[in-house]
Design a protein around this motif. Sequence first.
Motif, PDB file in Angstrom:
ATOM      1  N   GLU A   1      51.610  12.383  37.353  1.00 49.08           N
ATOM      2  CA  GLU A   1      50.444  11.772  37.990  1.00 49.08           C
ATOM      3  C   GLU A   1      49.636  12.881  38.653  1.00 49.08           C
ATOM      4  O   GLU A   1      50.140  13.604  39.511  1.00 49.08           O
ATOM      5  CB  GLU A   1      50.863  10.744  39.035  1.00 49.08           C
ATOM      6  N   VAL A   2      48.390  13.024  38.252  1.00 48.19           N
ATOM      7  CA  VAL A   2      47.505  14.026  38.834  1.00 48.19           C
ATOM      8  C   VAL A   2      46.935  13.459  40.130  1.00 48.19           C
ATOM      9  O   VAL A   2      46.476  12.323  40.163  1.00 48.19           O
ATOM     10  CB  VAL A   2      46.362  14.395  37.857  1.00 48.19           C
ATOM     11  N   PHE A   3      46.991  14.248  41.234  1.00 52.01           N
ATOM     12  CA  PHE A   3      46.468  13.747  42.510  1.00 52.01           C
ATOM     13  C   PHE A   3      45.239  14.502  42.992  1.00 52.01           C
ATOM     14  O   PHE A   3      44.544  14.046  43.876  1.00 52.01           O
ATOM     15  CB  PHE A   3      47.550  13.676  43.596  1.00 52.01           C
ATOM     16  N   ASN A   4      44.934  15.680  42.437  1.00 57.13           N
ATOM     17  CA  ASN A   4      43.624  16.280  42.672  1.00 57.13           C
ATOM     18  C   ASN A   4      43.279  17.175  41.502  1.00 57.13           C
ATOM     19  O   ASN A   4      44.146  17.636  40.771  1.00 57.13           O
ATOM     20  CB  ASN A   4      43.515  16.989  44.026  1.00 57.13           C
ATOM     21  N   MET A   5      41.970  17.394  41.332  1.00 55.47           N
ATOM     22  CA  MET A   5      41.506  18.062  40.129  1.00 55.47           C
ATOM     23  C   MET A   5      40.176  18.756  40.401  1.00 55.47           C
ATOM     24  O   MET A   5      39.398  18.327  41.241  1.00 55.47           O
ATOM     25  CB  MET A   5      41.340  16.997  39.044  1.00 55.47           C
ATOM     26  N   SER A   6      39.951  19.854  39.676  1.00 55.07           N
ATOM     27  CA  SER A   6      38.665  20.541  39.698  1.00 55.07           C
ATOM     28  C   SER A   6      38.392  21.050  38.289  1.00 55.07           C
ATOM     29  O   SER A   6      39.222  20.893  37.396  1.00 55.07           O
ATOM     30  CB  SER A   6      38.684  21.704  40.687  1.00 55.07           C
ATOM     31  N   ALA A   7      37.269  21.717  38.111  1.00 53.96           N
ATOM     32  CA  ALA A   7      36.969  22.281  36.799  1.00 53.96           C
ATOM     33  C   ALA A   7      37.918  23.429  36.453  1.00 53.96           C
ATOM     34  O   ALA A   7      38.065  23.783  35.291  1.00 53.96           O
ATOM     35  CB  ALA A   7      35.524  22.783  36.765  1.00 53.96           C
ATOM     36  N   GLY A   8      38.603  23.994  37.453  1.00 57.47           N
ATOM     37  CA  GLY A   8      39.479  25.133  37.204  1.00 57.47           C
ATOM     38  C   GLY A   8      40.954  24.854  37.310  1.00 57.47           C
ATOM     39  O   GLY A   8      41.771  25.739  37.058  1.00 57.47           O
ATOM     40  N   GLY A   9      41.366  23.647  37.670  1.00 56.94           N
ATOM     41  CA  GLY A   9      42.792  23.359  37.793  1.00 56.94           C
ATOM     42  C   GLY A   9      43.048  21.959  38.291  1.00 56.94           C
ATOM     43  O   GLY A   9      42.134  21.160  38.478  1.00 56.94           O
ATOM     44  N   MET A  10      44.336  21.667  38.496  1.00 53.89           N
ATOM     45  CA  MET A  10      44.731  20.356  38.992  1.00 53.89           C
ATOM     46  C   MET A  10      46.095  20.468  39.644  1.00 53.89           C
ATOM     47  O   MET A  10      46.812  21.445  39.447  1.00 53.89           O
ATOM     48  CB  MET A  10      44.770  19.332  37.861  1.00 53.89           C
ATOM     49  N   ALA A  11      46.432  19.482  40.438  1.00 55.02           N
ATOM     50  CA  ALA A  11      47.749  19.392  41.051  1.00 55.02           C
ATOM     51  C   ALA A  11      48.335  18.046  40.651  1.00 55.02           C
ATOM     52  O   ALA A  11      47.627  17.043  40.598  1.00 55.02           O
ATOM     53  CB  ALA A  11      47.649  19.526  42.556  1.00 55.02           C
ATOM     54  N   LEU A  12      49.634  18.038  40.358  1.00 58.47           N
ATOM     55  CA  LEU A  12      50.240  16.802  39.874  1.00 58.47           C
ATOM     56  C   LEU A  12      51.662  16.641  40.371  1.00 58.47           C
ATOM     57  O   LEU A  12      52.315  17.602  40.760  1.00 58.47           O
ATOM     58  CB  LEU A  12      50.197  16.752  38.343  1.00 58.47           C
ATOM     59  N   HIS A  13      52.118  15.377  40.359  1.00 58.08           N
ATOM     60  CA  HIS A  13      53.501  15.016  40.653  1.00 58.08           C
ATOM     61  C   HIS A  13      54.211  14.872  39.316  1.00 58.08           C
ATOM     62  O   HIS A  13      53.671  14.260  38.391  1.00 58.08           O
ATOM     63  CB  HIS A  13      53.585  13.646  41.343  1.00 58.08           C
ATOM     64  N   THR A  14      55.430  15.399  39.237  1.00 59.03           N
ATOM     65  CA  THR A  14      56.250  15.198  38.048  1.00 59.03           C
ATOM     66  C   THR A  14      57.721  15.273  38.437  1.00 59.03           C
ATOM     67  O   THR A  14      58.060  15.829  39.482  1.00 59.03           O
ATOM     68  CB  THR A  14      55.912  16.219  36.943  1.00 59.03           C
ATOM     69  N   SER A  15      58.586  14.720  37.616  1.00 57.63           N
ATOM     70  CA  SER A  15      60.017  14.686  37.929  1.00 57.63           C
ATOM     71  C   SER A  15      60.742  15.953  37.500  1.00 57.63           C
ATOM     72  O   SER A  15      61.911  16.122  37.796  1.00 57.63           O
ATOM     73  CB  SER A  15      60.655  13.474  37.249  1.00 57.63           C
ATOM     74  N   VAL A  16      60.064  16.845  36.811  1.00 56.81           N
ATOM     75  CA  VAL A  16      60.698  18.069  36.318  1.00 56.81           C
ATOM     76  C   VAL A  16      60.158  19.268  37.088  1.00 56.81           C
ATOM     77  O   VAL A  16      58.985  19.309  37.445  1.00 56.81           O
ATOM     78  CB  VAL A  16      60.460  18.240  34.799  1.00 56.81           C
ATOM     79  N   GLY A  17      61.032  20.214  37.367  1.00 52.60           N
ATOM     80  CA  GLY A  17      60.599  21.440  38.021  1.00 52.60           C
ATOM     81  C   GLY A  17      60.089  22.420  36.972  1.00 52.60           C
ATOM     82  O   GLY A  17      60.686  22.568  35.911  1.00 52.60           O
ATOM     83  N   CYS A  18      58.995  23.062  37.233  1.00 50.89           N
ATOM     84  CA  CYS A  18      58.434  24.059  36.323  1.00 50.89           C
ATOM     85  C   CYS A  18      58.411  25.405  37.023  1.00 50.89           C
ATOM     86  O   CYS A  18      58.335  25.478  38.246  1.00 50.89           O
ATOM     87  CB  CYS A  18      57.016  23.669  35.907  1.00 50.89           C
ATOM     88  N   LYS A  19      58.456  26.462  36.251  1.00 54.23           N
ATOM     89  CA  LYS A  19      58.420  27.814  36.798  1.00 54.23           C
ATOM     90  C   LYS A  19      56.981  28.310  36.871  1.00 54.23           C
ATOM     91  O   LYS A  19      56.163  27.989  36.008  1.00 54.23           O
ATOM     92  CB  LYS A  19      59.218  28.758  35.912  1.00 54.23           C
ATOM     93  N   VAL A  20      56.698  29.129  37.872  1.00 57.71           N
ATOM     94  CA  VAL A  20      55.380  29.736  37.986  1.00 57.71           C
ATOM     95  C   VAL A  20      55.145  30.586  36.736  1.00 57.71           C
ATOM     96  O   VAL A  20      56.015  31.325  36.300  1.00 57.71           O
ATOM     97  CB  VAL A  20      55.272  30.599  39.262  1.00 57.71           C
TER      98      VAL A  20
END
Length: 95
Positions: free
Chosen positions: A50-69
């Motif tokens: 689920e995306v909770f904020n967004m711009s033309a250059g990126g977004m932030a989201l909730h997910t159940s899996v951990g991702c690496k930088v």
Amino acid sequence: MAETALAFTGRIRAEHKRPKIVPDRRKYRRVPVQLNGRLMTEDEQEFPCEVFNMSAGGMALHTSVGCKVGERIVAYLDHLGRLEGAVARTLPSRR
């Protein structure tokens, strides 16, 4: 759920005792959104997100899996389609 942020952000340092008003240094303005979709990781596994904020250059989201930088991911978002990017940072869970 863990949160994974896909936006590139700068660091703001507080150097004085009094709070300093610092303008947002992002290139594009963020807007709050609520978009559901699926996140595909580099190993081609899919997870709900689920995306909770967004711009033309990126977004932030909730997910159940951990991702690496730095990990390359693909998000398939309802009403928007496919978006590709790399994980810029991870955030502690807000839920």
